[in-house]
Design a protein around this motif. Structure first.
Motif, PDB file in Angstrom:
ATOM      1  N   GLY A   8      18.750   8.392  22.218  1.00  0.00           N
ATOM      2  CA  GLY A   8      19.542   7.832  23.316  1.00  0.00           C
ATOM      3  C   GLY A   8      20.116   8.958  24.159  1.00  0.00           C
ATOM      4  N   ASN A   9      19.761   8.972  25.432  1.00  0.00           N
ATOM      5  CA  ASN A   9      20.268   9.977  26.370  1.00  0.00           C
ATOM      6  C   ASN A   9      21.392   9.335  27.186  1.00  0.00           C
ATOM      7  N   TRP A  10      22.613   9.697  26.827  1.00  0.00           N
ATOM      8  CA  TRP A  10      23.774   9.069  27.500  1.00  0.00           C
ATOM      9  C   TRP A  10      23.962   9.572  28.925  1.00  0.00           C
ATOM     10  N   LYS A  11      23.308  10.658  29.264  1.00  0.00           N
ATOM     11  CA  LYS A  11      23.494  11.299  30.580  1.00  0.00           C
ATOM     12  C   LYS A  11      24.995  11.561  30.824  1.00  0.00           C
ATOM     13  N   MET A  12      25.472  11.417  32.055  1.00  0.00           N
ATOM     14  CA  MET A  12      26.877  11.753  32.342  1.00  0.00           C
ATOM     15  C   MET A  12      27.698  10.452  32.368  1.00  0.00           C
ATOM     16  N   TYR A 168       7.055  11.441  27.136  1.00  0.00           N
ATOM     17  CA  TYR A 168       6.391  11.122  28.416  1.00  0.00           C
ATOM     18  C   TYR A 168       7.304  10.174  29.183  1.00  0.00           C
ATOM     19  N   GLU A 169       7.775  10.647  30.341  1.00  0.00           N
ATOM     20  CA  GLU A 169       8.695   9.852  31.150  1.00  0.00           C
ATOM     21  C   GLU A 169       8.198   9.806  32.594  1.00  0.00           C
ATOM     22  N   PRO A 170       7.415   8.801  32.951  1.00  0.00           N
ATOM     23  CA  PRO A 170       7.005   8.700  34.357  1.00  0.00           C
ATOM     24  C   PRO A 170       8.262   8.570  35.224  1.00  0.00           C
ATOM     25  N   TRP A 172       8.891   7.528  38.084  1.00  0.00           N
ATOM     26  CA  TRP A 172       9.067   6.263  38.797  1.00  0.00           C
ATOM     27  C   TRP A 172       9.609   5.160  37.889  1.00  0.00           C
ATOM     28  N   ALA A 173       9.635   5.411  36.593  1.00  0.00           N
ATOM     29  CA  ALA A 173      10.134   4.391  35.664  1.00  0.00           C
ATOM     30  C   ALA A 173      11.558   4.686  35.200  1.00  0.00           C
ATOM     31  N   ILE A 174      12.054   5.896  35.492  1.00  0.00           N
ATOM     32  CA  ILE A 174      13.369   6.280  34.961  1.00  0.00           C
ATOM     33  C   ILE A 174      14.491   5.633  35.771  1.00  0.00           C
ATOM     34  N   GLY A 175      15.246   4.785  35.102  1.00  0.00           N
ATOM     35  CA  GLY A 175      16.407   4.158  35.726  1.00  0.00           C
ATOM     36  C   GLY A 175      16.064   3.156  36.814  1.00  0.00           C
ATOM     37  N   THR A 176      14.807   2.773  36.914  1.00  0.00           N
ATOM     38  CA  THR A 176      14.383   1.899  38.015  1.00  0.00           C
ATOM     39  C   THR A 176      14.159   0.455  37.581  1.00  0.00           C
ATOM     40  N   GLY A 214      11.542   5.619  30.124  1.00  0.00           N
ATOM     41  CA  GLY A 214      11.462   5.072  31.485  1.00  0.00           C
ATOM     42  C   GLY A 214      11.656   3.576  31.435  1.00  0.00           C
ATOM     43  N   SER A 215      12.936   3.156  31.583  1.00  0.00           N
ATOM     44  CA  SER A 215      13.289   1.729  31.560  1.00  0.00           C
ATOM     45  C   SER A 215      12.790   1.028  30.299  1.00  0.00           C
ATOM     46  N   CYS A 216      12.795   1.745  29.210  1.00  0.00           N
ATOM     47  CA  CYS A 216      12.498   1.110  27.917  1.00  0.00           C
ATOM     48  C   CYS A 216      13.780   0.390  27.488  1.00  0.00           C
ATOM     49  N   ASN A 217      13.640  -0.862  27.077  1.00  0.00           N
ATOM     50  CA  ASN A 217      14.848  -1.632  26.752  1.00  0.00           C
ATOM     51  C   ASN A 217      14.603  -2.548  25.553  1.00  0.00           C
ATOM     52  N   GLY A 236      17.470   5.786  28.215  1.00  0.00           N
ATOM     53  CA  GLY A 236      18.614   6.101  29.079  1.00  0.00           C
ATOM     54  C   GLY A 236      19.574   4.923  29.124  1.00  0.00           C
ATOM     55  N   GLY A 237      19.497   4.141  30.200  1.00  0.00           N
ATOM     56  CA  GLY A 237      20.450   3.048  30.433  1.00  0.00           C
ATOM     57  C   GLY A 237      20.686   2.146  29.229  1.00  0.00           C
ATOM     58  N   ALA A 238      19.631   1.796  28.541  1.00  0.00           N
ATOM     59  CA  ALA A 238      19.765   0.813  27.451  1.00  0.00           C
ATOM     60  C   ALA A 238      20.420   1.385  26.197  1.00  0.00           C
TER      61      ALA A 238
HETATM   62  C1  PEP Z   1      15.876   8.828  30.743  1.00  0.00           C
HETATM   63  O1  PEP Z   1      16.645   9.203  31.608  1.00  0.00           O
HETATM   64  O2  PEP Z   1      15.425   9.638  29.918  1.00  0.00           O
HETATM   65  C2  PEP Z   1      15.495   7.432  30.725  1.00  0.00           C
HETATM   66  C3  PEP Z   1      14.458   7.096  30.045  1.00  0.00           C
HETATM   67  O3  PEP Z   1      16.292   6.578  31.474  1.00  0.00           O
HETATM   68  P1  PEP Z   1      16.153   4.992  31.557  1.00  0.00           P
HETATM   69  O4  PEP Z   1      15.869   4.477  30.179  1.00  0.00           O
HETATM   70  O5  PEP Z   1      17.451   4.518  32.094  1.00  0.00           O
HETATM   71  O6  PEP Z   1      15.004   4.716  32.478  1.00  0.00           O
END
Ligand code: PEP
Length: 252
Positions: A8-12, A168-170, A172-176, A214-217, A236-238
């Motif tokens: 889990g990447n909490w970011k900021m 692998y994080e496309p 276009w899928a990150i946070g979208t 990339g928007s895995c939830n 990320g978000g999830a």
């Molecule tokens: C991420 O930032 O590494 C990421 C996968 O974000 P999210 O899950 O929100 O797309």
């Protein structure tokens, strides 16, 4: 050894109090959950690492950092070294996240330095790679990911490379909210594994964990993780809601 990993990447995100609450909710859930041999990694902001590693002593997760300095030690104001992270009980560190590549202009050679310093300090790098939307639309996504691996990682010696985790994080899928399809994820993961095999041999390729991000939830994790070359997720978000993160962990 190839492992199932959910990081889990909490970011900021989160204040100190909110972080405390979230970690405790995750711990309560982990205590109850059957983790099916999943390695859970929590990557909070630097300032919460101490709290997160303290709690980790009583629970079944490991702690990761979101970044590390490309310098070893000394007069680098504001930086945090691999040595410092190791001394705090950090076991993993994300490098090459697309947000760091784009906002902070991280270069491939800096990423090599970061990987080497982490490995020297017994921290496992989680190396992010992935293409932008125009790259995918123009069919260049395989070339881009190959270049990222070639330039930053494929100079490492085999013993070092064997410790790397790939995410692998496309971009276009990150946070979208636009997730790669299970077929797109599997195709790229198999491609990455084939590159590792060409460079380092079958055994190392077979044992490398390749995560999808990339928007895995909580809804799509199961189908993504059911692919043979997808060994888990970088979330990320999830990961900011304990219930969702726990459901993702339970998706294998
Ligand atoms: C991420 O930032 O590494 C990421 C996968 O974000 P999210 O899950 O929100 O797309």
């Amino acid at each position: 050894m190839r492992r199932k990993i959910v990081a889990g990447n909490w970011k900021m995100n989160k204040t100190f109090q909110e972080a405390d609450e979230l970690i405790n909710e995750i711990i309560d859930g982990l205590d109850e959950a059957n983790q099916k041999n999943v390695n859970v990694v929590i990557c909070p902001p630097f300032t919460f690492l101490e709290m997160t590693t303290d709690y980790a002593q009583e629970s079944d997760y490991a702690v990761g950092a979101q970044n590390v300095s490309s310098f070893d030690t000394g007069a680098y104001t504001g930086e945090v070294s691999a040595r410092i992270l190791h001394s705090m009980g950090v076991e993993y560190c994300i490098i090459g996240h697309s947000e760091r590549r784009s906002h902070f202009k991280e270069t491939d050679s800096e990423l090599t330095q970061k990987a080497e310093l982490l490995l020297k300090n017994d921290i496992l790098p989680i190396f992010c790679c992935g293409e932008l939307l125009p790259d995918r639309e123009s069919g260049k996504h395989f070339d881009i990911v190959k270049q990222q691996l070639d330039k930053a990682l494929f100079g490492l010696d085999p013993l070092d490379f064997a410790k790397i985790i790939i995410a692998y994080e496309p971009v276009w899928a990150i946070g979208t909210g636009k997730t790669a399809s299970p077929e797109q994820a599997q195709e790229m993961h198999a491609f990455i594994r084939s590159l590792i095999s060409e460079k380092y041999g079958k055994e190392i390729a077979k044992n490398t964990s390749i995560l999808y991000g990339g928007s895995c939830n909580a809804e799509n994790a199961k189908v993504l993780f059911s692919n043979p070359d997808v060994d888990g997720g970088l979330i990320g978000g999830a990961c900011l809601k304990a219930a969702d993160f726990l459901k993702i962990i339970d998706s294998f």
